[in-house]
Scaffold this active site. Structure first.
Site, PDB file in Angstrom:
ATOM      1  N   HIS A   1      38.270  14.442  13.891  1.00  0.00           N
ATOM      2  CA  HIS A   1      39.249  13.439  13.472  1.00  0.00           C
ATOM      3  C   HIS A   1      40.490  13.482  14.387  1.00  0.00           C
ATOM      4  O   HIS A   1      40.887  12.459  14.959  1.00  0.00           O
ATOM      5  CB  HIS A   1      39.640  13.713  12.017  1.00  0.00           C
ATOM      6  CG  HIS A   1      40.579  12.713  11.430  1.00  0.00           C
ATOM      7  ND1 HIS A   1      40.156  11.690  10.609  1.00  0.00           N
ATOM      8  CD2 HIS A   1      41.926  12.562  11.532  1.00  0.00           C
ATOM      9  CE1 HIS A   1      41.206  10.962  10.246  1.00  0.00           C
ATOM     10  NE2 HIS A   1      42.295  11.477  10.792  1.00  0.00           N
ATOM     11  N   GLU A   2      41.059  14.669  14.519  1.00  0.00           N
ATOM     12  CA  GLU A   2      42.294  14.769  15.311  1.00  0.00           C
ATOM     13  C   GLU A   2      42.027  14.493  16.792  1.00  0.00           C
ATOM     14  O   GLU A   2      42.848  13.897  17.483  1.00  0.00           O
ATOM     15  CB  GLU A   2      42.957  16.139  15.116  1.00  0.00           C
ATOM     16  CG  GLU A   2      43.361  16.451  13.667  1.00  0.00           C
ATOM     17  CD  GLU A   2      44.188  15.362  12.990  1.00  0.00           C
ATOM     18  OE1 GLU A   2      44.893  14.612  13.690  1.00  0.00           O
ATOM     19  OE2 GLU A   2      44.111  15.256  11.742  1.00  0.00           O
TER      20      GLU A   2
ATOM     21  N   HIS B   1      42.194  10.821  17.335  1.00  0.00           N
ATOM     22  CA  HIS B   1      43.576  10.349  17.492  1.00  0.00           C
ATOM     23  C   HIS B   1      44.096  10.680  18.897  1.00  0.00           C
ATOM     24  O   HIS B   1      44.704   9.848  19.566  1.00  0.00           O
ATOM     25  CB  HIS B   1      44.498  11.057  16.481  1.00  0.00           C
ATOM     26  CG  HIS B   1      44.438  10.500  15.089  1.00  0.00           C
ATOM     27  ND1 HIS B   1      44.720   9.185  14.804  1.00  0.00           N
ATOM     28  CD2 HIS B   1      44.162  11.091  13.891  1.00  0.00           C
ATOM     29  CE1 HIS B   1      44.615   8.989  13.481  1.00  0.00           C
ATOM     30  NE2 HIS B   1      44.272  10.126  12.910  1.00  0.00           N
TER      31      HIS B   1
ATOM     32  N   GLU C   1      43.850   5.188  13.082  1.00  0.00           N
ATOM     33  CA  GLU C   1      42.907   5.800  12.151  1.00  0.00           C
ATOM     34  C   GLU C   1      41.470   5.338  12.445  1.00  0.00           C
ATOM     35  O   GLU C   1      40.516   6.072  12.182  1.00  0.00           O
ATOM     36  CB  GLU C   1      43.326   5.453  10.713  1.00  0.00           C
ATOM     37  CG  GLU C   1      42.740   6.336   9.636  1.00  0.00           C
ATOM     38  CD  GLU C   1      43.177   7.809   9.679  1.00  0.00           C
ATOM     39  OE1 GLU C   1      44.098   8.155  10.461  1.00  0.00           O
ATOM     40  OE2 GLU C   1      42.585   8.613   8.953  1.00  0.00           O
TER      41      GLU C   1
HETATM   42 ZN    ZN Z   1      44.136  10.447  10.806  1.00  0.00          ZN
END
Ligand code: ZN
Length: 495
Positions: free
Chosen positions: A258-259, A262, A288
């Site tokens: 997830h990170e 980003h 997101e």
């Molecule tokens: Zn996020």
């Protein structure tokens, strides 16, 4: 004498430097700083941010914005975005800024107390004050149709409340139906995920997979923090953090994907935009979409686990010997309607967001009074997820956001999910069978497409423009719903 445009660029770069210096101090606070340093650190961050804010709001900034003459397309975008930022920084009167900080300071304490003692009444008066401040803020910022537009616009520039609401409404009934169908089926055994997973192996696996996906460690790094996050100081320095739980596989692994999603977005912004307000993600929803795309559409897919599972078994031989790739794939995709948003699975997550979006909007319009929030919350949880909180601590008091004064932020989480599936569909049209690429560990094609169509633009294109140029549509829940039906229909054996 430098031109107005040159002077403006120099001024904006200084503001950017001050903001990024503050962000580095904040990163350090979450990763390495001794806890005793917190008071001095708060002061240091606040000093830098105050300098940045003052420089930003000076009359000279306004003068340069009005007189600068753009020479290139980038200059035009720069002026547009910098003017928008200037209005946001200056339109809220100083007394309201002070009031917001006073109200949210107390609201945070009231929320903590209310959550700890399961006493909504401790938070209720603060919530009323927060709503009042947000309404005044919306009036100061201005809005096209309703106050919520102004608050949403801070996180999702150009997106209208009605646009989000229409898409959510359409999605909600389909999603409630899917969750209901899944609930009729036997639950998936997730026991394998809570065996013992040594921390070092988790760390090493995370670094390996992030590197495979395309996160550039020469322009980033990973550290540990209590809550995982990503932060960017320039195109050449975009960092992530992770939290290792030895007794649960998911948080570190999927958190890292997830990170990294980003951070790869920020690493992909055109170098030409570095040091300008254009060097940033264009909206939280698009941001997101990048994290969720790598976490869910890639990282929770069957081809991904067909590809990685033998290697993952090598990292955790004790926990995973005798487990099949298919069982593991099923475990990381188990759907379980629950009370708590941050523990929610891929399917039910969007419903948790809709509850918050609807209630924020209803509280701003006065349709739901703060005193009636617990009841309105519980009714929606019951309707959408068929679960009912027995305490407000696990109901409307579970999230910190409203006590921070933040309204308009929650929907961006669900927008990210929906947009990730829209982009995936467009990518598939352009790049061919994505499942084959994932099964072969060929992620460069995916990242290349995202760089070309999303990342490089930074803030030059809005979310709506990115959707228009890649998908030929606006925001649309259809692709995500199709994806969820196909994936979870197969997993749960639905007709
Ligand atoms: Zn996020």
């Amino acid at each position: 004498m430098p031109s107005a445009l040159e002077q403006l660029r120099a001024r904006l770069a200084k503001i950017d430097d001050l903001e990024n210096a503050a962000a580095i101090l904040e990163w350090d606070q979450e990763t390495h700083m001794p806890s005793a340093g917190v008071e001095a650190r708060s002061r240091q961050v606040s000093t830098l941010r105050q300098f940045a804010h003052e420089l930003h709001c000076e009359d000279e900034t306004a003068r340069l914005l009005q007189t600068a003459e753009p020479e290139t397309e980038i200059d035009k975008d720069l002026l547009r975005v910098a003017t928008r930022d200037f209005h946001h920084a200056t339109r809220i009167p100083a007394d309201l800024v002070g009031e917001l900080s006073r109200v949210t300071g107390m609201a945070r304490e009231g929320w903590k107390e209310g959550k700890a003692n399961d006493e909504f009444s401790a938070f209720e008066p603060h919530l009323a004050a927060v709503i009042d401040c947000n309404l005044r803020k919306a009036e100061a910022l201005g809005y096209p149709d309703e106050p919520y537009d102004a608050l949403l616009d801070e996180f999702e520039p150009g997106m209208l409340t009605s646009q989000v609401s229409t898409v959510f409404e359409a999605l909600r009934s389909d999603l409630v139906e899917l969750v209901g169908q899944i609930a009729q089926k036997p639950t998936i055994d997730e026991g394998v995920l809570t065996r013992y997973y040594p921390a070092k192996a988790q760390w090493d696996l995370g670094v390996r997979v992030m590197t495979d996906l395309g996160y550039d460690f020469s322009r980033g790094r990973q550290d540990r923090s209590a809550h995982p996050f990503s932060t960017t100081f320039s195109v050449t320095d975009s960092r992530v953090t992770t939290h290792l739980n030895r007794h649960h596989f998911n948080p570190a692994f999927f958190g890292s994907l997830h990170e990294a999603g980003h951070a790869m977005y920020e690493q992909g912004v055109d170098h030409e935009l570095d040091g300008t307000p254009l060097q940033d993600g264009t909206s939280l929803g698009i941001h997101e979409s990048q994290s969720r795309l790598w976490e869910n559409l890639v990282g929770r897919s069957r081809p991904f686990w067909d590809h990685y599972f033998p290697a993952v078994q090598g990292y955790f031989p004790a926990a995973l010997s005798g487990v099949s790739s298919s069982d593991f794939y099923r475990a990381v995709n188990a759907v379980r309607p629950s009370l708590i948003r941050i523990e929610a699975d891929e399917v039910t997550y969007n419903l948790h967001i809709m509850v918050r979006f609807e209630l924020e909007r209803a509280m701003l319009s006065g349709e739901v009074k703060p005193a009636d929030l617990p009841e309105a919350w519980n009714a929606r949880m019951d309707d959408y997820l068929d679960v009912t909180p027995t305490t407000d601590s696990e109901g409307c008091l579970q999230d910190i956001h409203w006590s921070l004064g933040t309204f308009g932020y929650f929907p961006t989480y669900a927008l990210g999910n929906l947009i990730s599936a829209q982009l995936w569909t467009a990518m598939e049209r352009d790049c061919g069978n994505l499942a084959d690429l994932v099964a072969n560990g060929e992620f460069a094609t995916l990242l290349g497409w995202l760089r070309q169509n999303v990342h490089r633009h930074g803030r030059r294109k809005s979310a709506n423009q990115i959707l228009g140029s890649t998908c030929g549509t606006g925001l649309d829940a259809g692709p995500w719903m199709d994806y969820a039906r196909a994936k979870f229909g197969e997993l749960y054996g639905l007709a």
